[in-house]
Design a protein around this motif. Structure first.
Motif, PDB file in Angstrom:
ATOM      1  N   UNK A 204      34.607  31.663  37.287  1.00  0.00           N
ATOM      2  CA  UNK A 204      33.548  32.387  36.601  1.00  0.00           C
ATOM      3  C   UNK A 204      33.911  32.773  35.185  1.00  0.00           C
ATOM      4  N   UNK A 205      32.882  32.948  34.358  1.00  0.00           N
ATOM      5  CA  UNK A 205      33.079  33.215  32.925  1.00  0.00           C
ATOM      6  C   UNK A 205      33.943  34.442  32.684  1.00  0.00           C
ATOM      7  N   UNK A 206      33.722  35.493  33.460  1.00  0.00           N
ATOM      8  CA  UNK A 206      34.475  36.733  33.266  1.00  0.00           C
ATOM      9  C   UNK A 206      35.514  36.931  34.366  1.00  0.00           C
ATOM     10  N   UNK A 207      35.882  35.850  35.045  1.00  0.00           N
ATOM     11  CA  UNK A 207      36.849  35.932  36.143  1.00  0.00           C
ATOM     12  C   UNK A 207      38.169  35.290  35.744  1.00  0.00           C
ATOM     13  N   UNK A 208      39.253  35.737  36.375  1.00  0.00           N
ATOM     14  CA  UNK A 208      40.582  35.181  36.110  1.00  0.00           C
ATOM     15  C   UNK A 208      41.004  34.167  37.160  1.00  0.00           C
ATOM     16  N   UNK A 209      40.290  34.138  38.289  1.00  0.00           N
ATOM     17  CA  UNK A 209      40.674  33.236  39.368  1.00  0.00           C
ATOM     18  C   UNK A 209      39.444  32.890  40.211  1.00  0.00           C
ATOM     19  N   UNK A 210      39.581  31.860  41.012  1.00  0.00           N
ATOM     20  CA  UNK A 210      38.568  31.497  42.003  1.00  0.00           C
ATOM     21  C   UNK A 210      39.274  31.246  43.324  1.00  0.00           C
ATOM     22  N   UNK A 211      38.694  31.740  44.394  1.00  0.00           N
ATOM     23  CA  UNK A 211      39.298  31.593  45.716  1.00  0.00           C
ATOM     24  C   UNK A 211      38.189  31.328  46.728  1.00  0.00           C
ATOM     25  N   UNK A 212      38.240  30.181  47.385  1.00  0.00           N
ATOM     26  CA  UNK A 212      37.251  29.820  48.390  1.00  0.00           C
ATOM     27  C   UNK A 212      37.970  29.473  49.692  1.00  0.00           C
ATOM     28  N   UNK A 213      37.511  30.073  50.788  1.00  0.00           N
ATOM     29  CA  UNK A 213      38.081  29.766  52.106  1.00  0.00           C
ATOM     30  C   UNK A 213      36.939  29.528  53.087  1.00  0.00           C
ATOM     31  N   UNK A 214      37.134  28.571  53.950  1.00  0.00           N
ATOM     32  CA  UNK A 214      36.101  28.253  54.926  1.00  0.00           C
ATOM     33  C   UNK A 214      36.737  27.931  56.273  1.00  0.00           C
ATOM     34  N   UNK A 215      36.273  28.621  57.309  1.00  0.00           N
ATOM     35  CA  UNK A 215      36.700  28.323  58.672  1.00  0.00           C
ATOM     36  C   UNK A 215      35.584  27.554  59.365  1.00  0.00           C
ATOM     37  N   UNK A 216      35.951  26.470  60.042  1.00  0.00           N
ATOM     38  CA  UNK A 216      34.956  25.653  60.720  1.00  0.00           C
ATOM     39  C   UNK A 216      35.526  25.101  62.015  1.00  0.00           C
ATOM     40  N   UNK A 217      34.631  24.678  62.868  1.00  0.00           N
ATOM     41  CA  UNK A 217      35.021  24.138  64.170  1.00  0.00           C
ATOM     42  C   UNK A 217      34.413  22.761  64.344  1.00  0.00           C
ATOM     43  N   UNK A 218      35.258  21.781  64.664  1.00  0.00           N
ATOM     44  CA  UNK A 218      34.739  20.460  65.013  1.00  0.00           C
ATOM     45  C   UNK A 218      34.823  20.296  66.526  1.00  0.00           C
ATOM     46  N   UNK A 219      34.663  19.088  67.017  1.00  0.00           N
ATOM     47  CA  UNK A 219      34.631  18.887  68.461  1.00  0.00           C
ATOM     48  C   UNK A 219      36.003  19.040  69.109  1.00  0.00           C
ATOM     49  N   UNK A 220      37.054  19.186  68.283  1.00  0.00           N
ATOM     50  CA  UNK A 220      38.407  19.272  68.827  1.00  0.00           C
ATOM     51  C   UNK A 220      39.048  20.640  68.659  1.00  0.00           C
ATOM     52  N   UNK A 221      38.834  21.278  67.510  1.00  0.00           N
ATOM     53  CA  UNK A 221      39.573  22.519  67.238  1.00  0.00           C
ATOM     54  C   UNK A 221      38.940  23.293  66.090  1.00  0.00           C
ATOM     55  N   UNK A 222      39.472  24.500  65.878  1.00  0.00           N
ATOM     56  CA  UNK A 222      39.077  25.319  64.734  1.00  0.00           C
ATOM     57  C   UNK A 222      40.020  25.012  63.578  1.00  0.00           C
ATOM     58  N   UNK A 223      39.462  24.951  62.360  1.00  0.00           N
ATOM     59  CA  UNK A 223      40.270  24.624  61.192  1.00  0.00           C
ATOM     60  C   UNK A 223      39.911  25.538  60.026  1.00  0.00           C
ATOM     61  N   UNK A 224      40.752  25.516  59.003  1.00  0.00           N
ATOM     62  CA  UNK A 224      40.503  26.340  57.823  1.00  0.00           C
ATOM     63  C   UNK A 224      40.866  25.567  56.561  1.00  0.00           C
ATOM     64  N   UNK A 225      39.979  25.632  55.591  1.00  0.00           N
ATOM     65  CA  UNK A 225      40.190  25.008  54.285  1.00  0.00           C
ATOM     66  C   UNK A 225      40.212  26.096  53.227  1.00  0.00           C
ATOM     67  N   UNK A 226      41.085  25.924  52.252  1.00  0.00           N
ATOM     68  CA  UNK A 226      41.131  26.869  51.144  1.00  0.00           C
ATOM     69  C   UNK A 226      41.411  26.134  49.841  1.00  0.00           C
ATOM     70  N   UNK A 227      40.733  26.538  48.798  1.00  0.00           N
ATOM     71  CA  UNK A 227      41.143  26.102  47.462  1.00  0.00           C
ATOM     72  C   UNK A 227      41.036  27.291  46.523  1.00  0.00           C
ATOM     73  N   UNK A 228      42.036  27.409  45.664  1.00  0.00           N
ATOM     74  CA  UNK A 228      42.115  28.539  44.742  1.00  0.00           C
ATOM     75  C   UNK A 228      42.727  28.075  43.431  1.00  0.00           C
ATOM     76  N   UNK A 229      42.331  28.744  42.352  1.00  0.00           N
ATOM     77  CA  UNK A 229      42.839  28.373  41.030  1.00  0.00           C
ATOM     78  C   UNK A 229      42.808  29.567  40.098  1.00  0.00           C
ATOM     79  N   UNK A 230      43.713  29.552  39.129  1.00  0.00           N
ATOM     80  CA  UNK A 230      43.760  30.586  38.100  1.00  0.00           C
ATOM     81  C   UNK A 230      43.270  30.026  36.779  1.00  0.00           C
ATOM     82  N   UNK A 231      42.620  30.873  36.004  1.00  0.00           N
ATOM     83  CA  UNK A 231      42.144  30.448  34.683  1.00  0.00           C
ATOM     84  C   UNK A 231      43.327  30.057  33.808  1.00  0.00           C
ATOM     85  N   UNK A 232      43.166  28.963  33.089  1.00  0.00           N
ATOM     86  CA  UNK A 232      44.229  28.485  32.220  1.00  0.00           C
ATOM     87  C   UNK A 232      45.247  27.615  32.919  1.00  0.00           C
ATOM     88  N   UNK A 233      45.129  27.514  34.253  1.00  0.00           N
ATOM     89  CA  UNK A 233      46.085  26.707  35.005  1.00  0.00           C
ATOM     90  C   UNK A 233      45.366  25.963  36.126  1.00  0.00           C
TER      91      UNK A 233
END
Length: 377
Positions: A62-91
């Motif tokens: 975001x324009x006035x943010x220093x970082x972004x952090x997204x996490x998602x938990x989901x379930x497929x036909x086999x198991x529960x899983x979690x995805x995450x992606x995060x980043x800092x401004x300037x890097x």
């Protein structure tokens, strides 16, 4: 496949989003520019695909943010899983991407773990717009099913760039064209493979779209889809992409060499092919009405989900970003009836849409914040 929870903070304008989703219907309601599409985009990125809005990675924060952090938990036909992606401004290049806690080198390495289908207002012109759009639709759809297809596409595009650079140079200054042979062989091998898989997929797509379109048109019109190759006259029943088809492809490149040199680029190949839609034998791209065009786009997206189910054994998550407001009531109901077995995330501005809900959850989105609307609230 079902999303259980979504957390997002600092991704564009999203702030402190932490929601638990219904396993079927989830509607995100709010005015324009409040963050509804940002949320759908964040979920889509968890599939490992590029942004459907063309957003660059540096725009994730975001324009006035220093970082972004997204996490998602989901379930497929086999198991529960979690995805995450995060980043800092300037890097942004050093962003963190994990699947079930295991660090991945690239966002694209998430591809294949979480499967979803996104439908946006831009997709409503799928049958009338540029062939690029239909090729991209087909390529993404096949990639969700067959991992080796992505590698073949990358190889083809890299070789094509090299060949086009040589052609452009020959057109300006002349020279010995024999060096093109090595590129022709590589292009033909990858191109033949891509052609076979595209044709096979389009045949499956046609079976589903024909049935779906028959329903949405109340049997008054017949839809046919087929793959149009600039190299092969006939692909049905042919699978020898390492032998006969590669040879045909390479010979076609040789025959078109003079045209290619004059043009400065490769004039035939899978990068020039198309997926053709016909209604009652007439090309929908040129003669179809707006209503017909939108119906074709709808059934193509629904067919994409059905093929994923038939190939992978479970339905993908359906993301509908501001599509319903672009459609009449009949097409809205057709979509809702067709996705009743899937989890769906829908964004909308019109709260009248909510009044027809018989279950699920409604979320209000305002200034990047998301809150669940309680019954009677």
């Amino acid at each position: 496949m079902v999303i259980n929870e979504v957390y997002a903070d600092g991704y564009k304008n999203l702030s402190g989003v932490n929601i638990t989703l219904d396993e079927r219907m989830n509607i995100f309601c709010g005015d324009n520019a409040q963050g509804k599409t940002n949320l759908i985009e964040a979920v889509w990125l968890c599939s490992g695909c590029r942004s459907f809005r063309g957003s660059r990675e540096k725009e994730f924060i975001g324009f006035e943010k220093d970082f972004a952090d997204v996490r998602m938990k989901f379930t497929d036909s086999f198991r529960s899983q979690e995805i995450r992606f995060a980043a800092k401004k300037g890097n942004i290049k050093e962003k963190l991407v994990t699947l079930n806690g295991v660090k991945l080198p690239l966002m694209s390495k998430l591809f294949g773990s979480f499967k979803c289908v996104v439908f946006t207002p831009d997709d409503l012109d799928l049958s009338k717009g540029s062939p690029d759009n239909r090729r991209n639709f087909t390529d993404l759809s096949i990639s969700q099913i067959k991992g080796s297809y992505v590698s073949a596409l990358n190889t083809y595009n890299n070789v094509l760039s090299q060949r086009n650079a040589l052609l452009k140079n020959y057109g300006r200054s002349g020279g010995d064209v024999s060096s093109l042979e090595i590129w022709d062989k590589q292009l033909a091998k990858a191109g033949a493979y891509i052609s076979v898989l595209r044709n096979t997929y389009c045949n499956k797509l046609n079976l589903y779209t024909k049935s779906l379109y028959n329903t949405i048109a109340s049997g008054k019109e017949q839809l046919e889809l087929y793959y149009q190759s600039t190299v092969f006259r006939e692909l049905d029943g042919k699978n020898d992409y390492e032998g006969e088809l590669t040879e045909i492809y390479e010979n076609t490149l040789k025959k078109s060499l003079d045209d290619d040199i004059r043009a400065g680029f490769t004039t035939v190949g899978v990068h020039r092919d198309d997926v053709i839609a016909e209604i009652d034998g007439q090309p929908a791209r040129y003669l179809g009405s707006q209503g017909q065009s939108r119906s074709i786009a709808i059934v193509m997206k629904l067919a994409q989900a059905e093929i994923l189910k038939s190939e992978k054994g479970e339905y993908p998550v359906m993301l509908l970003d501001d599509v319903m407001s672009e459609l009449d009531l009949g097409r809205q109901r057709f979509i809702l009836n067709s996705i009743e077995n899937m989890q769906v995330l829908i964004t909308c501005c019109d709260e009248r849409f909510i009044s027809e809900m018989t279950g699920g959850k409604v979320f209000l989105v305002k200034k990047g914040c998301v809150s669940e609307k309680k019954a009677g609230g």
